[in-house]
Scaffold this motif. Structure first.
Motif, PDB file in Angstrom:
ATOM      1  N   LEU A   1      59.472  19.570  45.655  1.00 36.57           N
ATOM      2  CA  LEU A   1      59.518  18.111  45.623  1.00 36.57           C
ATOM      3  C   LEU A   1      58.637  17.568  44.507  1.00 36.57           C
ATOM      4  CD1 LEU A   1      60.231  15.321  46.809  1.00 36.57           C
ATOM      5  CD2 LEU A   1      58.290  15.617  48.386  1.00 36.57           C
ATOM      6  N   TYR A   2      57.413  18.065  44.423  1.00 40.18           N
ATOM      7  CA  TYR A   2      56.490  17.580  43.395  1.00 40.18           C
ATOM      8  C   TYR A   2      56.981  17.941  41.999  1.00 40.18           C
ATOM      9  CZ  TYR A   2      53.037  16.427  47.005  1.00 40.18           C
ATOM     10  OH  TYR A   2      52.384  15.863  48.064  1.00 40.18           O
ATOM     11  N   HIS A   3      57.597  19.109  41.877  1.00 38.39           N
ATOM     12  CA  HIS A   3      58.169  19.496  40.580  1.00 38.39           C
ATOM     13  C   HIS A   3      59.294  18.545  40.186  1.00 38.39           C
ATOM     14  CE1 HIS A   3      59.756  21.993  37.346  1.00 38.39           C
ATOM     15  NE2 HIS A   3      60.955  21.884  37.901  1.00 38.39           N
ATOM     16  N   ASN A   4      60.144  18.204  41.157  1.00 36.66           N
ATOM     17  CA  ASN A   4      61.258  17.294  40.882  1.00 36.66           C
ATOM     18  C   ASN A   4      60.756  15.903  40.502  1.00 36.66           C
ATOM     19  OD1 ASN A   4      63.084  19.316  41.435  1.00 36.66           O
ATOM     20  ND2 ASN A   4      63.520  18.616  43.517  1.00 36.66           N
ATOM     21  N   ILE A   5      59.709  15.440  41.179  1.00 41.40           N
ATOM     22  CA  ILE A   5      59.134  14.129  40.869  1.00 41.40           C
ATOM     23  C   ILE A   5      58.600  14.119  39.439  1.00 41.40           C
ATOM     24  CG2 ILE A   5      57.177  12.610  41.369  1.00 41.40           C
ATOM     25  CD1 ILE A   5      57.610  13.246  44.349  1.00 41.40           C
ATOM     26  N   HIS A   6      57.887  15.169  39.088  1.00 41.59           N
ATOM     27  CA  HIS A   6      57.317  15.269  37.737  1.00 41.59           C
ATOM     28  C   HIS A   6      58.432  15.301  36.683  1.00 41.59           C
ATOM     29  CE1 HIS A   6      54.484  16.449  34.590  1.00 41.59           C
ATOM     30  NE2 HIS A   6      55.337  17.394  34.246  1.00 41.59           N
ATOM     31  N   LYS A   7      59.434  16.108  36.935  1.00 41.07           N
ATOM     32  CA  LYS A   7      60.549  16.261  35.995  1.00 41.07           C
ATOM     33  C   LYS A   7      61.314  14.945  35.839  1.00 41.07           C
ATOM     34  CE  LYS A   7      64.630  19.191  35.249  1.00 41.07           C
ATOM     35  NZ  LYS A   7      65.428  20.322  35.820  1.00 41.07           N
ATOM     36  N   ARG A   8      61.569  14.271  36.948  1.00 37.37           N
ATOM     37  CA  ARG A   8      62.318  13.016  36.912  1.00 37.37           C
ATOM     38  C   ARG A   8      61.521  11.929  36.198  1.00 37.37           C
ATOM     39  NH1 ARG A   8      62.274   8.527  40.353  1.00 37.37           N
ATOM     40  NH2 ARG A   8      64.230   7.338  40.413  1.00 37.37           N
ATOM     41  N   LEU A   9      60.230  11.882  36.425  1.00 36.60           N
ATOM     42  CA  LEU A   9      59.393  10.873  35.780  1.00 36.60           C
ATOM     43  C   LEU A   9      59.429  11.033  34.262  1.00 36.60           C
ATOM     44  CD1 LEU A   9      57.337   8.590  35.745  1.00 36.60           C
ATOM     45  CD2 LEU A   9      55.549  10.285  36.206  1.00 36.60           C
ATOM     46  N   LEU A  10      59.249  12.253  33.789  1.00 32.92           N
ATOM     47  CA  LEU A  10      59.282  12.486  32.339  1.00 32.92           C
ATOM     48  C   LEU A  10      60.655  12.168  31.749  1.00 32.92           C
ATOM     49  CD1 LEU A  10      57.186  15.774  32.010  1.00 32.92           C
ATOM     50  CD2 LEU A  10      56.445  13.394  31.750  1.00 32.92           C
ATOM     51  N   ALA A  11      61.713  12.469  32.511  1.00 34.06           N
ATOM     52  CA  ALA A  11      63.065  12.175  32.033  1.00 34.06           C
ATOM     53  C   ALA A  11      63.276  10.667  31.893  1.00 34.06           C
ATOM     54  CB  ALA A  11      64.100  12.772  32.992  1.00 34.06           C
ATOM     55  N   ARG A  12      62.749   9.904  32.851  1.00 36.79           N
ATOM     56  CA  ARG A  12      62.893   8.446  32.788  1.00 36.79           C
ATOM     57  C   ARG A  12      62.127   7.886  31.586  1.00 36.79           C
ATOM     58  NH1 ARG A  12      62.652   5.012  38.165  1.00 36.79           N
ATOM     59  NH2 ARG A  12      63.853   3.673  36.757  1.00 36.79           N
ATOM     60  N   MET A  13      60.997   8.474  31.290  1.00 40.58           N
ATOM     61  CA  MET A  13      60.229   8.018  30.136  1.00 40.58           C
ATOM     62  C   MET A  13      60.989   8.312  28.843  1.00 40.58           C
ATOM     63  SD  MET A  13      57.590   6.512  31.239  1.00 40.58           S
ATOM     64  CE  MET A  13      57.051   6.272  32.942  1.00 40.58           C
ATOM     65  N   ARG A  14      61.603   9.482  28.770  1.00 43.66           N
ATOM     66  CA  ARG A  14      62.361   9.840  27.569  1.00 43.66           C
ATOM     67  C   ARG A  14      63.578   8.940  27.387  1.00 43.66           C
ATOM     68  NH1 ARG A  14      61.049  15.222  29.218  1.00 43.66           N
ATOM     69  NH2 ARG A  14      63.052  15.368  30.332  1.00 43.66           N
ATOM     70  N   ARG A  15      64.127   8.454  28.491  1.00 43.03           N
ATOM     71  CA  ARG A  15      65.316   7.600  28.404  1.00 43.03           C
ATOM     72  C   ARG A  15      64.970   6.136  28.085  1.00 43.03           C
ATOM     73  NH1 ARG A  15      67.280  10.792  32.910  1.00 43.03           N
ATOM     74  NH2 ARG A  15      66.650   9.150  34.350  1.00 43.03           N
ATOM     75  N   GLY A  16      63.691   5.835  27.897  1.00 39.43           N
ATOM     76  CA  GLY A  16      63.348   4.494  27.425  1.00 39.43           C
ATOM     77  C   GLY A  16      62.797   3.551  28.460  1.00 39.43           C
ATOM     78  N   MET A  17      62.096   4.069  29.479  1.00 30.27           N
ATOM     79  CA  MET A  17      61.547   3.214  30.512  1.00 30.27           C
ATOM     80  C   MET A  17      60.496   2.252  29.954  1.00 30.27           C
ATOM     81  SD  MET A  17      61.946   2.823  33.842  1.00 30.27           S
ATOM     82  CE  MET A  17      61.206   1.625  34.954  1.00 30.27           C
ATOM     83  N   VAL A  18      59.669   2.731  29.032  1.00 28.77           N
ATOM     84  CA  VAL A  18      58.642   1.873  28.446  1.00 28.77           C
ATOM     85  C   VAL A  18      59.303   0.742  27.653  1.00 28.77           C
ATOM     86  CG1 VAL A  18      56.739   1.752  26.792  1.00 28.77           C
ATOM     87  CG2 VAL A  18      56.894   3.688  28.373  1.00 28.77           C
ATOM     88  N   ALA A  19      60.340   1.072  26.898  1.00 27.84           N
ATOM     89  CA  ALA A  19      61.050   0.051  26.126  1.00 27.84           C
ATOM     90  C   ALA A  19      61.695  -0.975  27.049  1.00 27.84           C
ATOM     91  CB  ALA A  19      62.112   0.709  25.245  1.00 27.84           C
TER      92      ALA A  19
ATOM     93  N   ILE B   1      54.130   7.917  43.209  1.00 27.90           N
ATOM     94  CA  ILE B   1      55.490   8.301  43.584  1.00 27.90           C
ATOM     95  C   ILE B   1      55.454   9.354  44.689  1.00 27.90           C
ATOM     96  CG2 ILE B   1      57.625   9.382  42.774  1.00 27.90           C
ATOM     97  CD1 ILE B   1      57.103   8.109  40.043  1.00 27.90           C
ATOM     98  N   ARG B   2      54.494  10.249  44.622  1.00 29.86           N
ATOM     99  CA  ARG B   2      54.339  11.234  45.698  1.00 29.86           C
ATOM    100  C   ARG B   2      54.048  10.543  47.029  1.00 29.86           C
ATOM    101  NH1 ARG B   2      50.680  16.319  43.498  1.00 29.86           N
ATOM    102  NH2 ARG B   2      52.066  17.013  41.796  1.00 29.86           N
ATOM    103  N   LYS B   3      53.190   9.535  46.993  1.00 32.19           N
ATOM    104  CA  LYS B   3      52.862   8.791  48.214  1.00 32.19           C
ATOM    105  C   LYS B   3      54.094   8.059  48.741  1.00 32.19           C
ATOM    106  CE  LYS B   3      47.982   7.970  47.078  1.00 32.19           C
ATOM    107  NZ  LYS B   3      46.969   6.926  46.788  1.00 32.19           N
ATOM    108  N   TYR B   4      54.881   7.526  47.810  1.00 36.83           N
ATOM    109  CA  TYR B   4      56.097   6.819  48.218  1.00 36.83           C
ATOM    110  C   TYR B   4      57.073   7.789  48.891  1.00 36.83           C
ATOM    111  CZ  TYR B   4      60.362   4.044  47.954  1.00 36.83           C
ATOM    112  OH  TYR B   4      61.517   3.381  48.265  1.00 36.83           O
ATOM    113  N   ALA B   5      57.194   8.980  48.335  1.00 37.13           N
ATOM    114  CA  ALA B   5      58.075   9.985  48.929  1.00 37.13           C
ATOM    115  C   ALA B   5      57.617  10.322  50.350  1.00 37.13           C
ATOM    116  CB  ALA B   5      58.097  11.244  48.066  1.00 37.13           C
TER     117      ALA B   5
END
Length: 263
Positions: free
Chosen positions: A162-180, A226-230
């Motif tokens: 679960l924690y691995h998936n959260i980490h992976k998903r977070l980085l993917a969202r950042m790469r897709r332009g979440m900050v922008a 996000i871990r706490k939310y999960a």
């Protein structure tokens, strides 16, 4: 012939995409109304709806047609509460309704204010939404006079996965332009207070853009929240005695085949 605000991915029609304005609150009542309209469309076409998420209260309110607390917005009270920090709001709620405080997002001012609005208006704790999912003898989905069988599937991977998936998903969202995306919202006039209420990613990215956090601090704190939310999601859904908790997708295949064969 499909309802507004959906898109098609492959052969799967997705409903309720981009239905809320970031400038205005989107309530569970609004979600329920739009989701019921989508269900009508799906049933009319002879298809089987799949409800996916997310926020447990929204899903249960739709699936079991749960009543929503009949407390109208109080602009004067909301304005007063808006001047308080999320920490102050959470402590107020904890003193007034410790049960709701245990399940709420303590950093979300919108939900804290709504909970306090209900408590202060009624003089009672936020109502507990008891629903058929708490009853092992009930597994039906109620919608507009319908009473359909429902198959509840919950993902329950090992914590490390679960924690691995959260980490992976977070980085993917950042790469897709979440900050922008957050930069664009700010440019379009969305305030920092409003971003604080929109969700975890918006909240922490805004703090980063304002210089209150470094990029690394933002990522670390966001992943922790996000871990706490999960964990809160799991607490909510574990009340549902109809839930089938899955660790391998093969079990899901077996359950779905049996469910679809049910007459």
């Amino acid at each position: 012939s499909y309802i507004k605000n959906l898109y098609i991915s492959g052969e799967i029609v997705h409903h309720l995409i981009d239905v809320a304005s970031p400038k205005r609150q989107f309530t569970v009542a609004q979600y329920k109304k739009r989701a019921q309209k989508a269900l009508d469309d799906i049933y009319r076409r002879g298809k089987l709806p799949i409800i996916c998420g997310g926020t447990g209260q929204y899903i249960d309110t739709l699936a079991y047609d749960l009543p929503i607390p009949n407390v109208k917005p109080n602009p004067a009270l909301r304005k007063k509460l808006t001047n308080k920090t999320t920490r102050e709001l959470f402590l107020m709620l904890k003193n007034l309704d410790v049960r709701r405080a245990r399940t709420i997002d303590s950093h979300n001012p919108r939900r804290l204010i709504r909970a306090l609005e209900i408590v202060l208006t009624t003089g009672k704790p936020v109502p507990t939404l008891r629903h058929p999912g708490l009853d092992p003898g009930s597994d039906s989905f109620r919608h507009e006079g319908r009473n359909d069988k429902v198959l509840w599937l919950g993902l329950n991977p090992p914590r490390e996965k679960l924690y691995h998936n959260i980490h992976k998903r977070l980085l993917a969202r950042m790469r897709r332009g979440m900050v922008a995306e957050v930069q664009k919202l700010k440019k379009n006039g969305i305030s920092s207070r409003r971003l604080q209420a929109l969700g975890l990613e918006y909240r922490y990215i805004n703090r980063y853009l304002e210089g209150r956090l470094s990029k690394q601090e933002m990522l670390e704190q966001l992943e922790r929240e996000i871990r706490k939310y999960a964990k809160r999601q799991m607490t909510w859904f574990k009340r549902n005695q109809q839930m089938h908790w899955l660790k391998q997708k093969e079990k899901a295949h077996t359950l779905v085949r049996a469910f679809l064969a049910f007459d």
